[in-house]
Structure formats: structure tokens, C-alpha cells
Design an enzyme around this catalytic site. Structure first.
Site, short mmCIF file in Angstrom:
data_model
loop_
_atom_site.label_atom_id
_atom_site.label_comp_id
_atom_site.label_asym_id
_atom_site.label_seq_id
_atom_site.Cartn_x
_atom_site.Cartn_y
_atom_site.Cartn_z
N LYS A 1 0.82 -1.21 0.00
CA LYS A 1 0.00 0.00 0.00
C LYS A 1 0.86 1.27 0.00
CE LYS A 1 -4.04 -2.14 2.22
NZ LYS A 1 -4.99 -2.07 3.37
N TYR B 1 -12.17 -1.65 -4.10
CA TYR B 1 -12.73 -1.88 -2.77
C TYR B 1 -14.27 -1.80 -2.79
CZ TYR B 1 -8.38 -2.09 -0.04
OH TYR B 1 -7.18 -2.48 0.53
N ARG C 1 -2.43 -14.44 4.13
CA ARG C 1 -3.09 -13.69 5.20
C ARG C 1 -2.47 -14.01 6.56
NH1 ARG C 1 -7.43 -10.58 3.60
NH2 ARG C 1 -8.23 -10.52 5.71
N THR D 1 -5.76 -7.40 10.37
CA THR D 1 -5.97 -6.06 9.78
C THR D 1 -5.37 -4.97 10.67
OG1 THR D 1 -8.06 -6.89 8.91
CG2 THR D 1 -7.73 -4.52 8.84
N ARG E 1 2.39 -7.01 9.15
CA ARG E 1 1.70 -5.86 9.75
C ARG E 1 2.23 -5.58 11.16
NH1 ARG E 1 -4.19 -7.43 7.20
NH2 ARG E 1 -4.16 -5.95 5.45
N ASN F 1 -2.02 -0.03 6.98
CA ASN F 1 -1.54 -1.35 7.43
C ASN F 1 -0.67 -2.07 6.39
OD1 ASN F 1 -3.56 -2.02 5.70
ND2 ASN F 1 -4.79 -3.16 7.16
N HIS G 1 -2.23 -5.31 1.40
CA HIS G 1 -3.56 -5.88 1.18
C HIS G 1 -3.39 -7.34 0.78
CE1 HIS G 1 -7.49 -6.66 -0.63
NE2 HIS G 1 -6.81 -7.23 -1.60
N GLU H 1 -9.69 -9.47 -8.09
CA GLU H 1 -8.63 -8.48 -7.81
C GLU H 1 -7.44 -8.64 -8.77
OE1 GLU H 1 -9.79 -8.16 -3.08
OE2 GLU H 1 -7.81 -8.91 -3.64
P1 ATP Z 1 -7.18 -5.82 3.06
O1 ATP Z 1 -8.50 -6.08 2.38
O2 ATP Z 1 -6.62 -4.43 2.77
O3 ATP Z 1 -6.19 -6.91 2.87
P2 ATP Z 1 -8.27 -6.81 5.47
O4 ATP Z 1 -8.89 -7.85 4.59
O5 ATP Z 1 -7.39 -7.26 6.58
O6 ATP Z 1 -7.42 -5.79 4.62
P3 ATP Z 1 -10.79 -5.44 5.40
O7 ATP Z 1 -11.84 -5.66 6.42
O8 ATP Z 1 -10.96 -6.06 4.04
O9 ATP Z 1 -9.39 -5.85 6.04
O10 ATP Z 1 -10.62 -3.87 5.23
C1 ATP Z 1 -9.96 -3.32 4.10
C2 ATP Z 1 -9.07 -2.20 4.52
O11 ATP Z 1 -9.86 -1.13 5.01
C3 ATP Z 1 -8.11 -2.52 5.67
O12 ATP Z 1 -6.92 -3.12 5.27
C4 ATP Z 1 -7.86 -1.17 6.25
O13 ATP Z 1 -6.88 -0.47 5.48
C5 ATP Z 1 -9.20 -0.49 6.09
N1 ATP Z 1 -10.04 -0.64 7.29
C6 ATP Z 1 -10.72 -1.73 7.68
N2 ATP Z 1 -11.40 -1.52 8.82
C7 ATP Z 1 -11.15 -0.24 9.15
C8 ATP Z 1 -11.55 0.61 10.21
N3 ATP Z 1 -12.38 0.20 11.16
N4 ATP Z 1 -11.06 1.87 10.22
C9 ATP Z 1 -10.24 2.33 9.26
N5 ATP Z 1 -9.81 1.57 8.23
C10 ATP Z 1 -10.26 0.32 8.16
MG MG Z 2 -10.01 -7.40 2.83
#
Ligand code: ATP
Ligand code: MG
Length: 142
Positions: free
Chosen positions: A9, A49, A85, A91, A102, A112, A115, A126
Site C-alpha cells: 500500500k 474496494y 493472510r 488487519t 503488519r 496497514n 492488502h 482483484e
Molecule cells: P485488506 O483487504 O486491505 O487486505 P483486510 O482484509 O485485513 O485488509 P478489510 O476488512 O478487508 O481488512 O478492510 C480493508 C481495509 O480497510 C483494511 O486493510 C484497512 O486499510 C481499512 N479498514 C478496515 N477496517 C477499518 C476501520 N475500522 N477503520 C479504518 N480503516 C479500516
Molecule cells: Mg479485505
């Protein structure tokens, strides 16, 4: 062999951590089969997204993902989606296991570092979002 879509990212690029994170992923056994550097705009980040469109953090997420260049890559390994993962951790870096990407490098739940696709269906969507079939190389012997 399974493929997953990873993104280093904008915070990863900004903090000059691209090499370190790539090394971490390669040491964990992932083969890179595609890689590029792109600067997403609101449209391309929003499409990527799309599943999070209704979430309260969607606008901030798009703002963050368009804040600078990022590095999408396709990784290949047995059980790549789940293993990746596990390698990157939760996350929220505060919840991530020791030694995960992370935990080592991320500042916050939003910023973080990386992705990762969360299912075979999202990996297919994706990967196609960023790469044509011709851009996916056969790196099996590398
Ligand atoms: P990614 O999809 O980026 O790999 P993830 O699958 O661990 O991450 P998701 O729930 O898909 O998490 O959320 C996508 C992204 O949105 C997160 O990586 C983070 O950057 C952001 N995000 C998720 N939850 C929050 C939150 N509560 N506040 C702020 N940002 C968030
Ligand atoms: Mg995700």
C-alpha cells in the site's frame, strides 16, 4: 498451486519498505508472478474496494489508497490465499501475531502496509483488476 493478489500500500512505498516486505514474502515461500507500480485514482480504488462501499471507513480508505503509488503483485504458492493472510497478520497491527508483516511494519488499522485477497473469488476479481493474462508470468522454476 494457488494465486492471490497482494498490494504493497502507499504507506509501504512512502516508508521505503517495498524491498523489506518483498523479501519477507519471498522468504515465506511466495513466488512473484506479476508486479507493477501504480497510482490509483478515486475511480480505480473505489472499484477495487467495491465490497466496502457501504462501510463507514470507505471514503477514508479510498483517500489513503490514492495518497501515493502502490505496488500490486500476484503471488503463487500452495494455499496462497490463506497462507498470505497468515504471513501479513490481522488487519489491525495491534492484533497481529509477532513476526507478521503488519506487526513488524504497520502503523494503524488503516495504514496497514499490505492488502491480501480473502477468498478465491476475490483473488480472481482483484487479479483481473490489475493484470491481464499476458502479464502473469510462469515463475514456477524461479
Ligand atoms: P485488506 O483487504 O486491505 O487486505 P483486510 O482484509 O485485513 O485488509 P478489510 O476488512 O478487508 O481488512 O478492510 C480493508 C481495509 O480497510 C483494511 O486493510 C484497512 O486499510 C481499512 N479498514 C478496515 N477496517 C477499518 C476501520 N475500522 N477503520 C479504518 N480503516 C479500516
Ligand atoms: Mg479485505
Amino acid at each position: 498451486m494457488q494465486r492471490t493478489l497482494a498490494i504493497l500500500k502507499p504507506d509501504c512505498v512512502r516508508k521505503n519498505l517495498v524491498g523489506k516486505v518483498l523479501a519477507h514474502l519471498q522468504e515465506a515461500g511466495f513466488k512473484i508472478v506479476a508486479m507493477k507500480m501504480v497510482h490509483l485514482n478515486a475511480k480505480t480504488a473505489g472499484e477495487f474496494y467495491a465490497v466496502h462501499k457501504q462501510r463507514p471507513f470507505f471514503n477514508d480508505l479510498v483517500k489513503f489508497m490514492t495518497s501515493g503509488p502502490c505496488v500490486p503483485l500476484v503471488l503463487e504458492k500452495e494455499n496462497a490465499i490463506q497462507d498470505y493472510r497468515k504471513t501479513i497478520g490481522a488487519t489491525d497491527p495491534a492484533q497481529a501475531d509477532e513476526g507478521t508483516v503488519r506487526k513488524l511494519y504497520a502503523d494503524s488499522k488503516e495504514q496497514n502496509i499490505v492488502h491480501g485477497s480473502d477468498s478465491p473469488e476475490s483473488a480472481a476479481y482483484e487479479i483481473a483488476h490489475f493484470f491481464s493474462n499476458a502479464e502473469l508470468v510462469d515463475n514456477f522454476g524461479a
